[in-house]
Design an enzyme around this catalytic site. Structure first.
Site, PDB file in Angstrom:
ATOM      1  N   ASP A 238       0.876  -1.318  -0.179  1.00  0.00           N
ATOM      2  CA  ASP A 238       0.067  -0.037  -0.128  1.00  0.00           C
ATOM      3  C   ASP A 238       0.964   1.280   0.008  1.00  0.00           C
ATOM      4  O   ASP A 238       0.343   2.389   0.081  1.00  0.00           O
ATOM      5  CB  ASP A 238      -1.030   0.096   1.211  1.00  0.00           C
ATOM      6  CG  ASP A 238      -0.187   0.006   2.437  1.00  0.00           C
ATOM      7  OD1 ASP A 238       1.168  -0.353   2.643  1.00  0.00           O
ATOM      8  OD2 ASP A 238      -0.873   0.074   3.599  1.00  0.00           O
ATOM      9  N   ASP A 263      -4.435  -7.288   2.840  1.00  0.00           N
ATOM     10  CA  ASP A 263      -4.565  -7.097   4.183  1.00  0.00           C
ATOM     11  C   ASP A 263      -5.719  -6.224   4.626  1.00  0.00           C
ATOM     12  O   ASP A 263      -5.589  -5.409   5.563  1.00  0.00           O
ATOM     13  CB  ASP A 263      -3.199  -6.810   5.070  1.00  0.00           C
ATOM     14  CG  ASP A 263      -3.585  -7.337   6.604  1.00  0.00           C
ATOM     15  OD1 ASP A 263      -4.418  -7.688   6.905  1.00  0.00           O
ATOM     16  OD2 ASP A 263      -2.326  -6.825   7.137  1.00  0.00           O
ATOM     17  N   LEU A 297       0.210   0.444  12.722  1.00  0.00           N
ATOM     18  CA  LEU A 297      -0.468   0.105  11.611  1.00  0.00           C
ATOM     19  C   LEU A 297      -1.472  -1.094  11.608  1.00  0.00           C
ATOM     20  O   LEU A 297      -1.165  -1.962  12.315  1.00  0.00           O
ATOM     21  CB  LEU A 297       0.487   0.113  10.391  1.00  0.00           C
ATOM     22  CG  LEU A 297       1.227   1.300   9.663  1.00  0.00           C
ATOM     23  CD1 LEU A 297       2.337   0.608   8.876  1.00  0.00           C
ATOM     24  CD2 LEU A 297       0.322   1.967   8.962  1.00  0.00           C
TER      25      LEU A 297
END
Length: 369
Positions: A238, A263, A297
């Site tokens: 990402d 994910d 994260l």
């Protein structure tokens, strides 16, 4: 259905060709006679993407045991190029995971992407590397618990993530690897511990670099062990979890063992705001999801097709990106009828234009988008 004049991804490369499918099965690839049902001139034709690590999207999460949320997720995946996925659960108590298993067991899709199985990301993880997994729900590797969850799912568990340094892990890996792909992740293991785990039947590594010790020249850890053992590895691409230079490095080191994953969380396809993940609050701001009030994260908000576009922009060849998002993950979890464009395989395929914009999606030969 005859698709003509495409640049077709066959094996590991693109070739100018036509493709025919009948019903849900690819029947021919080559220079084929007959009028086109779809003229794909200037476009590429690739296998449907296979996401082996996704927790949810469009406000829904596979751990919720919400039957009404499964079809919206399947529709979202198909609309973004994913034709098969593993429903990925979080580290939760058995009494929470069991109804989630039952819900997935009983799911009857009416369109969209196919649920090809379940990925248990936990609860058999390390406290030190738990990341966004809830500490109070962690559980030592327990083959009997795996068996109960797998039975509750109707035998649909295709992947299990485990921290191999935890007590009982090697016996757990030996047992579970008979039924599912065992992946090492959320782990503080050393190189030697990882190599032992691979020798016991593990064959995959969950989101490489995230939730594990980094690569050190005197402490190579799981990252070097996975390469030496020939394991497949996941990357969250990402642009936040992994620097583009490291993505290029992993691509060169691991080659066709690289698996792209999303994910993705329930915030994928949703506006910025506050959400829940495995019983913990998360906040998404500018597409970045973190545990609320921290910098930790917590998965991503991208689709797997976004990951493909990202790695191409980072310098990976398109053919390698496509392989890593379709063929490689299918092989990693033993899906034999998807992930490639080949006669006799399922007619799960995407049409992309030169800018990698999605022009058409077919799942089992039925057009979805």
């Amino acid at each position: 259905m005859l698709i003509k004049n495409a640049s077709v991804f066959v094996g590991r490369s693109f070739q100018k060709a036509d493709l025919r499918f009948e019903g849900d099965t690819i029947t021919a690839i080559g220079h084929l006679d007959g009028p086109a049902d779809l003229d794909a001139e200037g476009c590429c034709l690739i296998p449907g993407l296979v996401d082996v690590h996704t927790h949810g999207a469009v406000g829904e999460d596979f751990s919720d045991a919400n039957a009404a949320g499964l079809q919206p997720m399947a529709d979202y995946y198909a609309a973004h190029g994913v034709t098969s996925f593993l429903a990925t659960t979080m580290t939760l108590k058995e009494e929470v995971l069991t109804p989630a298993m039952h819900t997935l067991r009983d799911y009857k899709r009416t369109g969209g992407a196919k649920c090809a199985g379940i990925h248990l990301e936990g609860p058999f993880l390390s406290y030190a590397k738990r990341g966004a997994q809830a500490a109070e729900n962690l559980h030592l590797p327990d083959a009997a618990l795996f068996d109960r969850l797998n039975e509750a799912s109707g035998g649909q568990v295709k992947m299990v993530t485990v921290a191999c340094e935890e007590e009982g892990a090697m016996d757990f890996i030996t047992h579970v690897s008979r039924y599912a792909t065992v992946s090492l992740g959320h782990t503080s293991c050393t190189y030697d511990q990882a190599m032992e785990a691979f020798a016991h039947g593990a064959s995959h590594a969950t989101h490489l670099f995230n939730g594990m010790e980094g690569l050190h020249h005197r402490k190579p850890g799981i990252i070097a062990a996975a390469m030496d053992a020939g394991a497949s590895v996941e990357l969250i691409c990402d642009g936040l979890h992994i620097h583009p230079a490291v993505i290029r490095l992993v691509h060169k080191l691991y080659g066709d063992k690289l698996n792209l994953i999303s994910d993705s969380l329930r915030c994928a396809g949703m506006p910025d705001g506050d959400y829940m993940l495995g019983g913990q609050p998360i906040t998404m701001k500018n597409g970045k999801a973190t545990l609320t009030g921290t910098d930790t994260l917590a998965g991503s908000s991208i689709s797997l097709l976004d990951a493909v576009r990202n790695v191409v922009s980072f310098g990976l060849p398109l053919a390698d990106a496509v392989y890593a998002a379709s063929t490689a993950p299918a092989l990693a979890v033993g899906l034999t009828d998807v992930g490639t464009l080949q006669t006799g395989k399922k007619a799960d395929l995407l049409v992309l234009d030169r800018d990698l914009a999605l022009k058409a999606v077919f799942v089992d030969g039925r057009r979805q988008a």
